[in-house]
Scaffold this active site. Structure first.
Site, PDB file in Angstrom:
ATOM      1  N   HIS A  47       0.827  -1.208   0.000  1.00 29.23           N
ATOM      2  CA  HIS A  47       0.000   0.000   0.000  1.00 29.23           C
ATOM      3  C   HIS A  47       0.867   1.266   0.000  1.00 29.23           C
ATOM      4  O   HIS A  47       2.074   1.226   0.274  1.00 29.23           O
ATOM      5  CB  HIS A  47      -0.915   0.009   1.224  1.00 29.23           C
ATOM      6  CG  HIS A  47      -0.157  -0.080   2.520  1.00 29.23           C
ATOM      7  ND1 HIS A  47       0.558   0.960   3.057  1.00 29.23           N
ATOM      8  CD2 HIS A  47       0.016  -1.127   3.368  1.00 29.23           C
ATOM      9  CE1 HIS A  47       1.131   0.590   4.180  1.00 29.23           C
ATOM     10  NE2 HIS A  47       0.825  -0.682   4.393  1.00 29.23           N
ATOM     11  N   ASP A 333       3.664  -4.859   3.805  1.00 28.05           N
ATOM     12  CA  ASP A 333       5.076  -5.224   3.796  1.00 28.05           C
ATOM     13  C   ASP A 333       5.292  -6.634   4.342  1.00 28.05           C
ATOM     14  O   ASP A 333       6.201  -7.339   3.908  1.00 28.05           O
ATOM     15  CB  ASP A 333       5.924  -4.208   4.559  1.00 28.05           C
ATOM     16  CG  ASP A 333       5.482  -3.996   5.992  1.00 28.05           C
ATOM     17  OD1 ASP A 333       4.404  -4.463   6.383  1.00 28.05           O
ATOM     18  OD2 ASP A 333       6.238  -3.333   6.747  1.00 28.05           O
TER      19      ASP A 333
END
Length: 433
Positions: A47, A333
């Site tokens: 994102h 992540d």
């Protein structure tokens, strides 16, 4: 930005996995790049810029005499700048995809399929990408489940039963990754990192130091917990240091004035790297071992695998992904940090970046086909540099983001970074066994 300036020539993030670096490439080099045609691409994206996840009631609020900067957006949400930068990144991707011939400049309709985790920051990243790439048409952004929850495909949790055998295996893997002394000696391994962080926080003048005599986060012991159905969890110095590093990076990316980014107290690129490496270590230890990577990333890798070829995977969106020429998946992540080690990606470095899983960075799985029908896979990491993120740089084919080729241990590549598609399929099968 005198104190804040980061010397990009000295910055490169490196991610290490236990891999066989002596695997010899066996792909013929006689395929000219211009003769290859991009047939399909699956892009996994982290994102865009979000607000920090660390709350005002965390230990970090007491670990410094200074006030943390205030953000306009809600905790953990995509910021307005994050949305703008994703649109700029998407505009570049639209140009690149058009240049390859896989998509035209027209509305791609079913040729582009976007599927995100159900968190607001991932959904909004997908929406921003769609608007930036094809502003002239409505591209649907798909997600599963209740809004602001974790979709199983993107949820990096432990799926196996956590018994004594599993826990021992998981802890041994973490100990091996840490090195001498294992997880119990992690703070000693990160001594200089925590010293740099304490200096930035001015922790000796903090309430935490003066009232509780905790004047460096490395005084905090670390815990590590494995629970079925949940992410691996750590408390202590590693987690708190990660929260601080994450906040400082996001302040820099968001464009806060130099005096407000870490209160203007990070004076050189070496200290930046030391502090961010705490966050890097967190991601590696929690998600980067082979034990945890398989737990966390199996659904995601299975979705990517079945987007290229039907292995009988049952998923509400898998047919959409298989029929599309371009698939964009948006997650976190922790997804990248588990997906790449599961695939046994060899050590890689990202020039002009401090993170190995940078904000908005995209791992592209590209299927290229030669005129004789032979198919190849190329895996690339495409990402914005720290300066491009901070400055909100417009990205084009002539002013592109950074792009590096990743190599898989079980999918040897030629000089162009291509490995045989059959080898890629086998590498995925090996990973999922």
């Amino acid at each position: 930005m005198k104190k804040l300036t980061l010397s990009l020539s000295l910055l490169s993030s490196t991610f290490f996995y236990a891999t066989n670096l002596n695997a010899a490439p066996n792909v013929p080099d006689n395929h000219q790049a211009e003769a290859l045609q991009l047939e399909k691409i699956v892009i996994f994206s982290r994102h865009g810029i979000r607000t920090p996840l660390v709350g005002k009631d965390s230990i970090l609020s007491q670990a410094t005499p200074y006030q943390w900067v205030k953000w306009q957006d809600k905790t953990g949400y995509l910021t307005a700048k994050g949305a703008r930068l994703e649109k700029l990144f998407a505009a570049y991707w639209s140009e690149w995809l058009q240049q390859t011939g896989i998509l035209s400049s027209q509305c791609p309709k079913d040729d582009l399929f976007i599927y995100t985790n159900a968190r607001p920051r991932t959904i909004d990243t997908g929406v921003s990408f769609a608007k930036g790439a094809y502003s002239h048409c409505a591209i649907r952004v798909n997600y599963l489940g209740k809004y602001n929850t974790m979709d199983n495909t993107f949820n990096p949790v432990i799926r196996s039963k956590v018994d004594k055998a599993f826990e021992q295996k998981a802890r041994n893997a973490v100990d091996e990754l840490v090195g001498k002394g294992g997880f119990a000696q992690l703070n000693a391994h990160l001594q200089s990192n925590f010293n740099a962080l304490a200096q930035t926080l001015n922790q000796t003048q903090s309430p935490l130091c003066q009232e509780k005599h905790l004047c460096n986060l490395d005084q905090e012991p670390n815990t590590l917990t494995f629970t079925q159905g949940k992410e691996p969890k750590t408390t202590g110095a590693l987690r708190d240091g990660t929260g601080a590093a994450d906040s400082f990076l996001l302040q820099y990316y968001e464009g806060f004035p130099a005096k407000d980014v870490a209160w203007g107290r990070i004076n050189n690129q070496q200290d930046w790297k030391k502090i961010v490496d705490i966050k890097e270590r967190y991601n590696q230890l929690l998600f980067g071992t082979q034990v945890m990577a398989k737990e966390a990333a199996t659904p995601l890798l299975t979705f990517i695998q079945n987007s290229f070829k039907d292995y009988g995977y049952q998923h509400p969106y898998i047919e959409n992904a298989r029929n599309a020429k371009v698939v964009l998946l948006v997650g976190h992540d922790s997804n990248v940090g588990s997906l790449l080690p599961l695939l046994k990606v060899k050590p890689y470095h990202l020039p002009d970046q401090l993170e190995t899983t940078p904000i908005s960075g995209k791992v592209a799985f590209e299927k290229w086909v030669a005129p004789n029908g032979e198919a190849f896979m190329k895996v690339e990491y495409v990402y914005q540099t720290i300066d491009q993120l901070r400055n909100g740089t417009k990205l084009t084919l002539t002013n592109p983001p950074n792009r590096i080729t990743l190599q898989l241990e079980d999918c040897p590549t030629n000089a162009q970074g291509l490995c045989k598609m059959a080898d890629f399929y086998q590498a995925v099968e090996n990973a999922l066994k």
